[in-house]
Motif scaffolding. Structure first.
Motif, mmCIF file in Angstrom:
data_model
loop_
_atom_site.group_PDB
_atom_site.id
_atom_site.type_symbol
_atom_site.label_atom_id
_atom_site.label_comp_id
_atom_site.label_asym_id
_atom_site.label_seq_id
_atom_site.Cartn_x
_atom_site.Cartn_y
_atom_site.Cartn_z
ATOM 1 N N SER A 13 -0.175 -1.706 2.929
ATOM 2 C CA SER A 13 -0.864 -1.346 1.683
ATOM 3 C C SER A 13 -0.954 0.180 1.657
ATOM 4 C CB SER A 13 -2.213 -2.051 1.534
ATOM 5 O OG SER A 13 -3.139 -1.709 2.547
ATOM 6 N N ASP A 14 -2.144 0.757 1.629
ATOM 7 C CA ASP A 14 -2.229 2.206 1.447
ATOM 8 C C ASP A 14 -2.554 2.976 2.724
ATOM 9 O OD1 ASP A 14 -4.787 1.274 1.568
ATOM 10 O OD2 ASP A 14 -5.410 2.012 -0.393
ATOM 11 N N GLY A 15 -2.426 2.326 3.891
ATOM 12 C CA GLY A 15 -2.524 3.075 5.140
ATOM 13 C C GLY A 15 -1.208 3.785 5.416
ATOM 14 N N ARG A 16 -1.220 4.678 6.390
ATOM 15 C CA ARG A 16 0.007 5.436 6.667
ATOM 16 C C ARG A 16 0.727 4.950 7.918
ATOM 17 N NH1 ARG A 16 -0.405 11.198 4.789
ATOM 18 N NH2 ARG A 16 -1.033 10.948 2.635
ATOM 19 N N LEU A 17 0.020 4.291 8.833
ATOM 20 C CA LEU A 17 0.659 3.869 10.081
ATOM 21 C C LEU A 17 1.318 2.507 9.908
ATOM 22 C CD1 LEU A 17 -1.989 4.766 12.841
ATOM 23 C CD2 LEU A 17 -0.155 6.177 11.890
ATOM 24 N N THR A 18 2.420 2.289 10.611
ATOM 25 C CA THR A 18 2.974 0.947 10.652
ATOM 26 C C THR A 18 1.998 0.078 11.451
ATOM 27 O OG1 THR A 18 4.107 1.282 12.748
ATOM 28 C CG2 THR A 18 5.328 1.887 10.742
#
Ligand code: AMP
Ligand code: ZN
Ligand code: FE
Ligand code: FE
Length: 275
Positions: A13-18
């Motif tokens: 969604s809108d996090g940056r980490l895989t």
């Protein structure tokens, strides 16, 4: 530091980490139980659980965060221990994500009408494959130099009552509670401190089957947490919480485990799961 964090996002969604990067981080930080709670998508859960296999001290709770709008406010509903593989649940989430695309296009259109054209392809590229949301539009606004940072983008344009905001499909918070329960999950209200007229909202949600609410939430100070703890107790709700970590490079973002609920919370959630 807490050992538990029940509110974490990935790049699904809108996090940056895989999901794998997130799990490496929480394992390094010594966390014992974490919930992965992406907006309207569960595709991060299996990669997160696969990554956790090499960290035997770490348990992943399958979670989700569902977005709902009520007049003047938005309410986010967390679901824990969901049977996420359920095909009808997945079809519903896929529909929510489709609606998110139309809604994001509408917000981009409104911004263009306000003299801030964005390239839709770029917004999509920032969002990647998963659930598109306002933080992705905020990022595109920053890249174009229309705003200096993410918070300015929300304060001026994208916040719930901002001029570029577009409402999503009208799923009510009660419907979100029932959707979580329909897959054996435990419904928990996210960041209740952002909701006006909270007790009125809670009364309806408890009747619909709400089981917990966030209390140990990173963005609340001690006084707010104490007030929420009292309200949770009075409504018989399990006090949950976490950092709502997105790995934005915003200064001062709370890192996973900076705050979280006690182990008793996990035990109570687990006891309700599947019912
Ligand atoms: P969306 O899923 O498109 O509704 O966007 C929700 C996400 O936007 C939340 O998870 C937050 O990360 C962020 N957000 C929402 N409201 C604000 C706000 N007022 N200020 C900063 N970030 C916000
Ligand atoms: Zn988010
Ligand atoms: Fe939220
Ligand atoms: Fe969140």
């Amino acid at each position: 530091m807490a050992e538990i964090d029940l509110h974490l996002h990935t790049n699904q969604s809108d996090g940056r980490l895989t999901p794998a990067e997130l799990i490496t981080l929480v394992a390094e930080r010594g966390l014992k139980v974490v919930a992965v709670t992406d907006h309207d998508i569960t595709d991060g859960l299996e990669p997160a659980m696969a990554a956790a296999a090499s960290h035997p001290q770490l348990t992943i709770i399958p979670g989700v965060e569902l977005s709902t709008d009520i007049p003047g406010n938005e309410v986010h509903m967390l679901g824990y221990y969901i049977r996420y593989e359920d095909p009808s649940f997945q079809a519903t989430l896929a529909r929510f994500r489709d609606v998110r695309i139309g809604r994001a296009q509408e917000m981009v259109k409104r911004l263009a009408d306000m003299g801030m054209p964005l390239e839709w392809e770029r917004v999509q590229e920032i969002a990647g494959e998963g659930a598109i949301g306002r933080p992705h539009i905020a990022q595109a606004l920053i890249e174009k130099g229309y705003v200096g940072g993410r918070q300015e983008a929300f304060d001026k344009y994208l916040g719930r009552n901002g001029p570029a905001y577009s409402e999503r499909e009208k799923i009510t918070p009660e419907e979100a509670v029932r959707l979580v329960a329909s897959v054996g999950g435990v419904p928990v209200m996210a960041h209740p401190g952002y909701t006006d007229d909270l007790e009125n909202v809670l009364t309806g949600l408890v009747a619909a089957g709400l089981k917990g609410m966030e209390v140990h939430y990173a963005q609340y100070d001690e006084k707010a947490r104490a007030e929420l703890a009292e309200i949770a107790e009075r409504y018989g709700l399990i006090p949950c919480g976490g950092t709502d970590y997105h790995a934005t490079d915003v200064e001062g973002e709370h890192l996973p485990g900076e705050i979280g609920p006690p182990m008793e919370t996990v035990e109570r959630l687990k006891a309700l799961a599947g019912g």
